[in-house]
Design a protein around this motif. Sequence first.
Motif, short mmCIF file in Angstrom:
data_model
loop_
_atom_site.label_atom_id
_atom_site.label_comp_id
_atom_site.label_asym_id
_atom_site.label_seq_id
_atom_site.Cartn_x
_atom_site.Cartn_y
_atom_site.Cartn_z
N ASP A 53 -33.68 -28.24 50.03
CA ASP A 53 -32.26 -28.18 49.70
C ASP A 53 -31.47 -27.56 50.84
O ASP A 53 -30.37 -28.01 51.16
CB ASP A 53 -32.04 -27.38 48.41
N GLU A 54 -32.04 -26.54 51.48
CA GLU A 54 -31.37 -25.88 52.61
C GLU A 54 -31.19 -26.86 53.78
O GLU A 54 -30.12 -26.93 54.38
CB GLU A 54 -32.17 -24.67 53.08
N GLU A 58 -27.66 -28.22 55.52
CA GLU A 58 -27.38 -28.10 56.95
C GLU A 58 -27.08 -29.47 57.57
O GLU A 58 -26.19 -29.60 58.40
CB GLU A 58 -28.55 -27.42 57.67
#
Length: 108
Positions: A53-54, A58
Amino acid sequence: MKLNEYQQQAAASAIYPRDMKGVYPVLGLAGETGEVAEKVKKVIRDHGGHFSDEAKVEIAKELGDVLWYLAATAADLGFTLEEIAQLNLQKLASRTQRGTLQGSGDNR
């Protein structure tokens, strides 16, 4: 939000030399597109292609930068983003109708 609304709001932060109109944002577009590719490459290299998810967030931030430069480039050329989108859909529909989606060349 509509594409043209985004383009109008993004124009408020379009601070670059006016004699570089049509050039400066294209260079930024190329750079930001490269940043998207770099982030995807690192997901493949460092995380076996698993998009956390990160990582997705980004990449989405970089895609936002791509959109900003696309909006600026289109505006410098006298187009709205909605016009660019419509032109693209017309081109794709024509290629679909003629059976030329696959292949190479801009004018197929």
